[in-house]
Motif scaffolding. Structure first.
Motif, short mmCIF file in Angstrom:
data_model
loop_
_atom_site.label_atom_id
_atom_site.label_comp_id
_atom_site.label_asym_id
_atom_site.label_seq_id
_atom_site.Cartn_x
_atom_site.Cartn_y
_atom_site.Cartn_z
N VAL A 11 0.86 -1.19 0.00
CA VAL A 11 0.00 0.00 0.00
C VAL A 11 0.90 1.24 0.00
O VAL A 11 1.96 1.25 0.61
N ILE A 12 0.46 2.28 -0.71
CA ILE A 12 1.24 3.52 -0.76
C ILE A 12 1.24 4.18 0.63
O ILE A 12 0.19 4.32 1.27
N GLY A 13 2.40 4.57 1.09
CA GLY A 13 2.53 5.25 2.39
C GLY A 13 3.18 6.61 2.21
O GLY A 13 3.56 6.97 1.08
N LYS A 14 3.32 7.35 3.32
CA LYS A 14 3.87 8.71 3.23
C LYS A 14 5.27 8.71 2.62
O LYS A 14 5.66 9.63 1.91
N GLU A 15 6.06 7.65 2.89
CA GLU A 15 7.44 7.59 2.42
C GLU A 15 7.53 7.48 0.90
O GLU A 15 8.59 7.72 0.31
N ASP A 16 6.40 7.12 0.25
CA ASP A 16 6.42 7.01 -1.21
C ASP A 16 6.67 8.35 -1.89
O ASP A 16 7.08 8.39 -3.05
N PHE A 17 6.38 9.43 -1.19
CA PHE A 17 6.70 10.76 -1.76
C PHE A 17 8.18 10.80 -2.17
O PHE A 17 8.50 11.18 -3.30
N TRP A 18 9.06 10.37 -1.28
CA TRP A 18 10.50 10.42 -1.58
C TRP A 18 10.88 9.36 -2.60
O TRP A 18 11.68 9.61 -3.50
N ILE A 19 10.27 8.17 -2.47
CA ILE A 19 10.61 7.05 -3.37
C ILE A 19 10.24 7.42 -4.82
O ILE A 19 11.01 7.24 -5.75
N GLN A 20 9.02 7.97 -4.97
CA GLN A 20 8.56 8.29 -6.33
C GLN A 20 9.38 9.42 -6.95
O GLN A 20 9.70 9.41 -8.14
N HIS A 21 9.75 10.40 -6.14
CA HIS A 21 10.59 11.49 -6.67
C HIS A 21 11.98 10.97 -7.04
O HIS A 21 12.56 11.40 -8.03
N ASP A 22 12.49 10.03 -6.24
CA ASP A 22 13.83 9.50 -6.56
C ASP A 22 13.81 8.74 -7.89
O ASP A 22 14.78 8.76 -8.63
N ARG A 23 12.68 8.09 -8.19
CA ARG A 23 12.58 7.39 -9.47
C ARG A 23 12.57 8.41 -10.62
O ARG A 23 13.24 8.22 -11.65
N LEU A 24 11.85 9.49 -10.43
CA LEU A 24 11.81 10.52 -11.48
C LEU A 24 13.19 11.15 -11.70
O LEU A 24 13.52 11.57 -12.81
N LEU A 25 13.97 11.16 -10.62
CA LEU A 25 15.30 11.80 -10.68
C LEU A 25 16.16 11.20 -11.81
O LEU A 25 16.91 11.91 -12.47
N ARG A 26 16.01 9.89 -12.03
CA ARG A 26 16.81 9.24 -13.09
C ARG A 26 16.43 9.83 -14.45
O ARG A 26 17.25 9.99 -15.34
N ILE A 27 15.16 10.16 -14.60
CA ILE A 27 14.69 10.72 -15.88
C ILE A 27 15.16 12.17 -16.03
O ILE A 27 15.58 12.59 -17.09
N TRP A 28 15.17 12.91 -14.91
CA TRP A 28 15.66 14.30 -14.99
C TRP A 28 17.15 14.32 -15.35
O TRP A 28 17.61 15.21 -16.05
N ALA A 29 17.90 13.31 -14.87
CA ALA A 29 19.34 13.25 -15.20
C ALA A 29 19.51 13.00 -16.70
O ALA A 29 20.38 13.59 -17.35
#
Ligand SMILES: C[S@@+](CC[C@H](N)C(=O)[O-])C[C@H]1O[C@@H](n2cnc3c(N)ncnc32)[C@H](O)[C@@H]1O
Length: 248
Positions: A48-66
């Motif tokens: 289940v999605i939890g509050k910590e997913d905010f950081w996890i999901q942004h970290d995944r996007l980070l690879r695309i921004w790089a």
């Protein structure tokens, strides 16, 4: 015009410093409609999605921004449509600050943040009020704006004096007076709730504001191909990435 049906986490098909402008809208972290995609991509179907997913999901996007930074020409712009996410998890209502966090991440990565556009989605319905009637202090502000963050890859782009391609791409004074205001009042695209498409008017303006005719525009989350359609009309080359095979 080409769309690669694969994840933009690795855009090996695109050379370094090949793209002049990026216009995109990712799955916004912490928005419920993207939960399934998020959990599926990480083999976490039962979680289940939890509050910590905010950081996890942004970290995944980070690879695309790089990858975006790698493929952009020096001085090229990344225009990123993103909204904050309001959500109650474990009984706690929170506005997850997607625009603020992605901006800090891009700044840290070496992009230069410029003044963002506030996209106010015009709506006929009165703002839904979330809270306890007319009693202070626990009401919540109605959310009817998103951001279009604008980030430059280093300093300004350099052109030779009177560059013909640049001059052929000139927009009008009337367009400039509207497009370069910070608040854009534009209705959402028809059917956007289902497709998450943004209205054509958004890339229509951004393409002309920030690229020249015949230049290369990239959308690493191309969805229904709105940016591609606009590039065809405005004589720009287009490269897209999209994981969903059913999208064009
Ligand atoms: C907010 S929508 C983009 C909508 C698009 N601007 C339009 O007008 O149709 C985000 C899209 O990104 C796609 N997507 C999610 N993760 C991706 C990834 N890693 N690589 C490529 N596409 C991805 C989703 O399938 C979805 O279609």
């Amino acid at each position: 015009m080409i769309i690669h049906h694969k994840s933009s986490e690795k855009m090996d098909e695109v050379d370094n410093e090949f793209v002049h402008l990026i216009i995109t809208s990712p799955p916004y972290p912490m928005i419920q409609k993207w939960d399934e995609l998020e959990l599926f991509c990480h083999g976490r179907e039962d979680v289940v999605i939890g509050k910590e997913d905010f950081w996890i999901q942004h970290d995944r996007l980070l690879r695309i921004w790089a990858e975006c930074k790698r493929v952009l020409v020096p001085g090229g712009l990344l225009c990123l449509n993103i909204g904050d996410a309001t959500r109650t998890i474990d009984g706690e209502f929170c506005c997850y600050p997607n625009y603020a966090y992605v901006t800090i991440q891009l700044f840290k990565m070496g992009f230069t943040p410029l003044v963002p556009i506030i996209w106010r989605k015009i709506s006929n319905r009165p703002n839904a009020f979330l809270g306890s009637g007319m009693l202070p202090p626990n009401g919540y502000i109605a959310q009817d704006c998103e951001y279009i963050g604008i980030y430059r890859n280093g300093g300004k782009r350099v052109f030779t004096p009177h560059d013909p391609q640049r001059y052929a791409s000139e927009f009008t004074k009337e367009q400039r007076d509207v497009w370069f205001q910070q608040v854009w009042n534009i209705p959402g695209a028809a059917g956007a709730k289902k497709t998450s498409a943004f209205p054509e008017e958004i890339p229509y303006r951004l393409v002309q504001m920030f690229s020249c005719i015949d230049e290369v525009v990239l959308d690493p989350f191309s969805g229904t191909g709105t940016t591609k359609t606009v590039c065809e009309i405005l004589e720009r080359e287009f490269i897209g990435y999209e994981v969903e095979e059913n999208n064009p």
